[in-house]
Design a protein around this motif. Sequence first.
Motif, short mmCIF file in Angstrom:
data_model
loop_
_atom_site.label_atom_id
_atom_site.label_comp_id
_atom_site.label_asym_id
_atom_site.label_seq_id
_atom_site.Cartn_x
_atom_site.Cartn_y
_atom_site.Cartn_z
N ASP A 193 0.53 -0.58 -0.18
CA ASP A 193 0.07 0.16 -0.27
C ASP A 193 0.07 1.14 -0.33
N ILE A 194 0.55 2.20 -1.15
CA ILE A 194 1.58 2.79 -1.38
C ILE A 194 1.08 4.32 -0.28
N VAL A 195 1.36 4.86 0.44
CA VAL A 195 1.51 5.34 1.37
C VAL A 195 2.04 6.64 1.69
N ASP A 196 2.75 7.28 1.00
CA ASP A 196 2.94 8.48 -0.01
C ASP A 196 4.36 8.91 -1.03
N ILE A 197 4.30 9.15 -1.91
CA ILE A 197 4.99 10.03 -3.06
C ILE A 197 5.40 11.26 -3.66
N THR A 198 6.39 12.09 -2.84
CA THR A 198 7.18 13.10 -3.35
C THR A 198 7.40 13.32 -4.87
N GLU A 199 6.56 13.09 -5.77
CA GLU A 199 7.70 13.71 -6.89
C GLU A 199 8.45 14.97 -7.49
N SER A 200 9.20 14.74 -8.16
CA SER A 200 10.19 16.30 -8.27
C SER A 200 9.99 16.61 -9.90
N ASP A 201 10.61 17.38 -10.56
CA ASP A 201 9.93 18.03 -11.69
C ASP A 201 9.73 17.00 -13.09
#
Length: 410
Positions: A197-205
Amino acid sequence: MRRMFRAKILTNLIRSCSRATHPIDRTIPSLMFRLHYSTEVEPQLSPDLIKIMDQRLSAIEHRNAILQRLINQPEYSQEEFSRANKELRKLRDSMELISALRVIQKEIDGLKTLVSESADDKDMLDMAVSELGEAVEEEKRLQTLLLKSLLPKDEADERDCILEVRAGTGGEEASLFAMDIFRMYERYSQKKGWKFDIVDITESDMKGYKEASAAICGASVYGKLKFESGIHRVQRIPITEKSGRIHTSAVSVAILPQADEVDVQLRNEDLRIDTYRSGGCGGQHANTTNSAVRIIHHPTGIMVSIQDERSQHMNKAKALKVLCAKLYEIERLRLQSSRSKLRSEQIGSGDRSGRIRTYNFPQGRVTDHRVGITHHAIEDMMEGENLDIFIDALLLRQEMDAIASFSSTS
């Protein structure tokens, strides 16, 4: 002929055992781990180690006998009965192996006597020697199983885990590799039948992952993945590189055991919970309501932010799960650091200060620097294949170190 001969020997031996256990189960999986990509490695049971282990086994047998007598005494209270029953259940697996070992040892004694008395009967002597060899091998196998059961165990091994991946040195290329590593573990989990289960993702540019976290649930997940914590280095030509130069980047991986509610007690006065509008993609609802959650734990300064879900309630639940895992890991390592040599080493400490593995794409290889193993199928590895090559080797090394510690401290 061989079966009739063996049956004749066993009949008298088994009658003399007066046992109430299961017959010897020769289907128990062997603990002799083999590394198919290099030389074979097996735990060696020295005479001194066997002597120490026999003392432990005798103590287990003695304790089991005391507990068996206790639960048959009507004058004991229900609480004492329950406590004794619980301890007996913990000893059950060891006692079954000990009983099987005692049976095979009696068989060995009988076969040795038969060998000494069969000097004038060559056929009987040959068969007795052959059977003795098989029985000795079975004795070694059972001793190895029992030794593993006596080794110190990390209670967290049976737990689910939290996976955290962060881009390190290398800019956008590090973020892209962080995404690749995160997806590698996702595919590996799927192949294992675990829940990811994905909890959180912070993407780059460039749509790589600056940070990504997931909850992985399944049988003994933490025990399987715990040695993945550390710096994972990549050497490849980035998609942004026009001159074809190979760049070196890195990501950090952290594997944390998930905590139960009883493991970590969170007090409201120790928490600061903020809500805010989530950023990035997520639709009109996600960007116009205060659905994102940030929790700060004042005593430790740990901060967890989650904005993955549309619901503030769901984001808060995920953030609390991650926070509990972090606090549980801090306390667990504090308690174990004083009594476990393994925890001070890179292989077992989760220390992310040094590289543990290199992924070299031009050469198509993956090398784990802790056990010195190289695997030449990097594309398969990134698809979640063959990761067990490294995981099994690291678990074997942990077992070998535990055997050495067992021998030196007993």
